[in-house]
Structures are given as C-alpha cells and as structure tokens.
Design a protein around this motif. Structure first.
Motif, PDB file in Angstrom:
ATOM      1  N   VAL A 114     -18.229  41.511 110.808  1.00 48.81           N
ATOM      2  CA  VAL A 114     -17.348  41.783 109.675  1.00 48.81           C
ATOM      3  C   VAL A 114     -18.080  42.546 108.587  1.00 48.81           C
ATOM      4  CG1 VAL A 114     -15.894  39.745 110.050  1.00 48.81           C
ATOM      5  CG2 VAL A 114     -17.881  39.570 108.556  1.00 48.81           C
ATOM      6  N   ASP A 115     -17.314  43.258 107.781  1.00 46.99           N
ATOM      7  CA  ASP A 115     -17.789  43.790 106.515  1.00 46.99           C
ATOM      8  C   ASP A 115     -17.287  42.830 105.447  1.00 46.99           C
ATOM      9  OD1 ASP A 115     -18.743  45.999 107.884  1.00 46.99           O
ATOM     10  OD2 ASP A 115     -17.178  47.354 107.181  1.00 46.99           O
ATOM     11  N   SER A 163     -22.348  44.937 105.525  1.00 50.36           N
ATOM     12  CA  SER A 163     -21.663  45.660 106.604  1.00 50.36           C
ATOM     13  C   SER A 163     -22.117  45.156 107.969  1.00 50.36           C
ATOM     14  CB  SER A 163     -21.984  47.154 106.533  1.00 50.36           C
ATOM     15  OG  SER A 163     -21.481  47.710 105.359  1.00 50.36           O
ATOM     16  N   GLY A 164     -21.154  44.946 108.841  1.00 51.27           N
ATOM     17  CA  GLY A 164     -21.452  44.604 110.226  1.00 51.27           C
ATOM     18  C   GLY A 164     -22.203  43.306 110.416  1.00 51.27           C
ATOM     19  N   VAL A 165     -21.949  42.317 109.558  1.00 48.39           N
ATOM     20  CA  VAL A 165     -22.669  41.044 109.682  1.00 48.39           C
ATOM     21  C   VAL A 165     -21.964  40.127 110.682  1.00 48.39           C
ATOM     22  CG1 VAL A 165     -23.683  41.219 107.388  1.00 48.39           C
ATOM     23  CG2 VAL A 165     -21.529  40.015 107.670  1.00 48.39           C
ATOM     24  N   VAL A 176     -12.994  39.840 103.958  1.00 49.79           N
ATOM     25  CA  VAL A 176     -13.683  40.349 105.138  1.00 49.79           C
ATOM     26  C   VAL A 176     -12.781  41.321 105.882  1.00 49.79           C
ATOM     27  CG1 VAL A 176     -15.222  38.385 105.477  1.00 49.79           C
ATOM     28  CG2 VAL A 176     -12.961  38.351 106.531  1.00 49.79           C
ATOM     29  N   ILE A 177     -13.431  42.270 106.513  1.00 48.07           N
ATOM     30  CA  ILE A 177     -12.758  43.237 107.376  1.00 48.07           C
ATOM     31  C   ILE A 177     -13.431  43.151 108.729  1.00 48.07           C
ATOM     32  CG2 ILE A 177     -12.255  45.661 107.792  1.00 48.07           C
ATOM     33  CD1 ILE A 177     -12.438  46.070 104.751  1.00 48.07           C
ATOM     34  N   LEU A 178     -12.661  42.893 109.755  1.00 42.97           N
ATOM     35  CA  LEU A 178     -13.201  42.795 111.109  1.00 42.97           C
ATOM     36  C   LEU A 178     -13.616  44.183 111.578  1.00 42.97           C
ATOM     37  CD1 LEU A 178     -13.658  40.727 113.362  1.00 42.97           C
ATOM     38  CD2 LEU A 178     -11.372  41.258 114.194  1.00 42.97           C
TER      39      LEU A 178
END
Length: 85
Positions: A18-19, A38-40, A82-84
């Motif tokens: 997610v971001d 980002s991208g965690v 969060v953004i997937l």
C-alpha cells in the motif's frame, strides 16, 4: 497505524502493498494530501470485535525505522488513508 476509513482496511490482507497518504485541512479550508510511504507491506490487519467510534481501523505495516517515524509524525496531525498498489 490507524487508518481513517475502516472499510478500506477490511479489504487489506497481510502481504498486500500500500501507499499511505496523509490528508489534512489547512486553516483556509483547503485540503492537502501527501504520500508518506510508498509500496509498504501490510504485516497484519487486527480484527476488533467492535468498530472504532471514529470509523477508523488499525493496520500493521512493515516499514524501515525512518518511514515509521514519518508515519507516526503524519498520524499526529493528519488523517491517514491507504491506496492498494
């Protein structure tokens, strides 16, 4: 991290990426948003028996120490989303 939208958190599973976005409102009423991480990786999505009164939900993220500090700072003054990826 406590994410503002609990319904979004319920869509997440361990291993997802997610971001994390911090959104706040300025004194002028304008909204601002920024990417904090980002991208965690989602490590866990704890399930609680009762919904949070504020509608948010917890998600455990696996991040480097510096990113954890940035996330904690952002959470202190902003609503997190969060953004997937």
């Amino acid at each position: 991290m406590r994410i503002a939208d609990g319904a979004t958190v319920r869509l997440l599973r361990p291993g997802d990426r997610v971001d994390v976005i911090a959104a706040g409102v300025s004194p002028s009423g304008d909204g601002d948003a920024r990417v904090v991480a980002s991208g965690v990786r989602v490590a866990d999505v704890p399930r609680t028996p009762e919904p949070s009164p504020d509608g948010g939900a917890l998600v455990v993220l696996s991040v480097p120490r510096a990113t954890a500090t940035a996330l904690a700072g952002a959470a202190a003054g902003s609503r997190l989303a969060v953004i997937l990826c």
